[in-house]
Design an enzyme around this catalytic site. Structure first.
Site, mmCIF file in Angstrom:
data_model
loop_
_atom_site.group_PDB
_atom_site.id
_atom_site.type_symbol
_atom_site.label_atom_id
_atom_site.label_comp_id
_atom_site.label_asym_id
_atom_site.label_seq_id
_atom_site.Cartn_x
_atom_site.Cartn_y
_atom_site.Cartn_z
ATOM 1 N N HIS A 1 0.842 -1.199 0.000
ATOM 2 C CA HIS A 1 0.000 0.000 0.000
ATOM 3 C C HIS A 1 0.874 1.245 0.000
ATOM 4 O O HIS A 1 1.785 1.384 0.816
ATOM 5 C CB HIS A 1 -0.896 0.018 1.237
ATOM 6 C CG HIS A 1 -2.039 -0.944 1.149
ATOM 7 N ND1 HIS A 1 -2.945 -1.121 2.161
ATOM 8 C CD2 HIS A 1 -2.423 -1.784 0.160
ATOM 9 C CE1 HIS A 1 -3.835 -2.037 1.817
ATOM 10 N NE2 HIS A 1 -3.527 -2.452 0.608
ATOM 11 N N TYR B 1 -10.129 5.265 6.009
ATOM 12 C CA TYR B 1 -10.621 5.655 7.329
ATOM 13 C C TYR B 1 -11.795 6.611 7.146
ATOM 14 O O TYR B 1 -11.673 7.616 6.444
ATOM 15 C CB TYR B 1 -9.533 6.373 8.128
ATOM 16 C CG TYR B 1 -8.388 5.509 8.575
ATOM 17 C CD1 TYR B 1 -8.365 4.958 9.851
ATOM 18 C CD2 TYR B 1 -7.307 5.246 7.735
ATOM 19 C CE1 TYR B 1 -7.311 4.165 10.282
ATOM 20 C CE2 TYR B 1 -6.242 4.457 8.153
ATOM 21 C CZ TYR B 1 -6.258 3.922 9.422
ATOM 22 O OH TYR B 1 -5.207 3.143 9.838
ATOM 23 N N PRO C 1 -6.493 -0.221 17.618
ATOM 24 C CA PRO C 1 -6.056 -0.698 16.305
ATOM 25 C C PRO C 1 -6.099 0.358 15.210
ATOM 26 O O PRO C 1 -5.670 0.081 14.086
ATOM 27 C CB PRO C 1 -7.034 -1.835 16.002
ATOM 28 C CG PRO C 1 -8.256 -1.510 16.812
ATOM 29 C CD PRO C 1 -7.750 -0.848 18.057
ATOM 30 N N LYS D 1 -0.651 -0.462 14.799
ATOM 31 C CA LYS D 1 0.670 -0.518 15.428
ATOM 32 C C LYS D 1 0.912 -1.737 16.311
ATOM 33 O O LYS D 1 2.057 -2.006 16.689
ATOM 34 C CB LYS D 1 0.892 0.748 16.281
ATOM 35 C CG LYS D 1 0.966 2.032 15.475
ATOM 36 C CD LYS D 1 2.097 1.980 14.480
ATOM 37 C CE LYS D 1 2.044 3.114 13.486
ATOM 38 N NZ LYS D 1 2.859 2.841 12.296
ATOM 39 N N TYR E 1 2.481 6.478 10.177
ATOM 40 C CA TYR E 1 1.745 5.331 9.661
ATOM 41 C C TYR E 1 2.684 4.252 9.124
ATOM 42 O O TYR E 1 2.487 3.057 9.400
ATOM 43 C CB TYR E 1 0.781 5.773 8.562
ATOM 44 C CG TYR E 1 -0.202 4.705 8.187
ATOM 45 C CD1 TYR E 1 -1.295 4.425 9.000
ATOM 46 C CD2 TYR E 1 -0.039 3.944 7.034
ATOM 47 C CE1 TYR E 1 -2.194 3.421 8.684
ATOM 48 C CE2 TYR E 1 -0.939 2.935 6.709
ATOM 49 C CZ TYR E 1 -2.016 2.688 7.534
ATOM 50 O OH TYR E 1 -2.890 1.686 7.217
#
Length: 396
Positions: free
Chosen positions: A72, A202, A294, A298, A386
């Site tokens: 990704h 998200y 979550p 991580k 991220y």
């Protein structure tokens, strides 16, 4: 029995530690209270930072990950029914994350351990840890009606939040920090193509948070924020898919491919850290020492970085006859842990609806979201965290 390192827990962190130590010629035994099938049946995170991918390669179990995992380069934030892409790779000099189910990673580690003929004891009952504050730690357990004892140099507690390792530490020797969030995630797993094969999505809406992720190009993982009082039985597949669509932008909602769910559960969210992570000759790693919500993906990656530090410390001890890595293990881990805790808390606060998210609080959240997607520096900060900060980030 006698070994150099007794590892408690046969999840990803325990198995990965055992594999790295084996490759360095360090003898180890893994104890697990559940069956191997039970461990493989646990559905967990699947977004791997480059640090984690590199560590799997170092352990010699990265081949299938590279063949079947999906890289990704970006994430997408949805709010006010509009999608906003964040070019994670472009903002971090080419760094990426890889989507791959934790179950597959665990299976590869199990297979590698079995192929090497290494000792793993499943269904080890009533495990207890002894004398880790001295020079000769011992681990006792029951198996097939008999009590067994292992003498070792070190104990690695990789047995999760509810495991015996942290519970074995005297109350006065440990300090715990915790934040419990007032909602949970209803998650489903389905054998359907992901709504976006290139990014994690998200969503922030007036109905609550949503997340669209993937395990492969044919298996998807979706979540919606729900009250902690909700019961899984109240959520039919049809209700879940309808709710998910309502929390996305219209174009993406129209691309959601639905199907029967193969797993459905509600998970509460918490932030948790135990300090320190070393107690004499016993060391905590992974969920035994810390939990993150979550949202930031991580948890597994923090466990991997703990294992990187811990395996390196043991290798230095046996190879170079120095305890420097052992002595600094807790401090080095916690610097990284707290940065990940901060990021996970921030992203959770940014994307979820809280009981007090109304009026002024709602306007502040909207302003923060607008700032994140329209400021290069804020977008870069999100992207850097991220994909994962370097292991030596902030160290002196």
């Amino acid at each position: 029995m006698r070994t150099q390192v007794a590892i408690i827990g046969a999840g990803p962190s325990g198995l990965l530690l055992g594999q790295l130590l084996h490759k360095a010629g360090i003898d180890n035994i893994v104890l697990e209270r559940q069956t191997g099938d039970y461990v493989l049946g646990r559905i967990r995170a699947g977004i791997l930072e480059q640090v984690t991918v590199d560590l799997l390669d170092e352990a010699g179990v990265g081949r299938r990950l590279h063949a079947e995992g999906t890289v990704h380069h970006s994430i997408e934030l949805v709010f006010n029914r509009t999608r906003h892409p964040i070019d994670v790779s472009g903002l971090t000099g080419g760094k990426v994350v890889t989507a791959s189910g934790q179950t597959e990673m665990t299976r590869d580690l199990m297979d590698a351990r079995a192929a090497a003929g290494l000792a793993t004891v499943y269904e080890a009952a009533n495990v207890s840890l002894h004398d880790f504050d001295g020079a000769r730690p011992r681990v006792r357990y029951e198996k097939d009606g008999r009590t067994h004892e292992i003498e070792c140099d070190f104990i690695a507690g990789c047995d999760g939040f509810h495991g015996i390792s942290r519970q074995s530490v005297p109350a006065g020797a440990i300090r715990e920090y915790e934040k419990v969030y007032p909602f949970g995630w209803l998650g489903v797993l389905s054998d359907t193509p992901p709504v976006s094969p290139h990014a994690i999505v998200y969503g922030n809406s007036d109905r609550g948070f949503s997340l669209c992720s993937m395990r492969s190009l044919t298996r998807s993982r979706y979540y919606v924020q729900v009250p902690l009082t909700d019961q899984v039985e109240a959520w039919s597949d049809e209700r879940f898919w309808d709710e998910l669509r309502l929390r996305l932008d219209p174009e993406m909602a129209s691309r959601v491919i639905t199907g029967p769910t193969i797993e459905k559960s509600i998970a509460p969210l918490r932030s948790f850290v135990a300090e320190p992570m070393r107690f004499g000759r016993m060391f905590l790693a992974g969920d035994a020492a810390h939990i993150v919500p979550p949202t930031g993906a991580k948890g597994l990656n923090l466990a991997a970085s703990d294992v990187k530090y811990l395996s390196g410390a043991f290798i230095e001890y046996y190879r170079d006859k120095t305890s420097a890595g052992i002595d600094t293990y807790s401090e080095r881990c916690l610097r990284r842990v707290w940065k990940a805790e901060r990021f996970s808390w921030w992203l959770t606060s940014l994307m979820h609806r809280f009981p007090d998210t109304a009026g002024f609080g709602q306007k502040i959240q909207e302003a923060e979201l607008d700032y994140v997607v329209n400021s290069v520096s804020m977008s870069r900060s999100l992207a850097e965290n991220y994909v994962g900060l370097p292991l030596n980030f902030g160290e002196r």
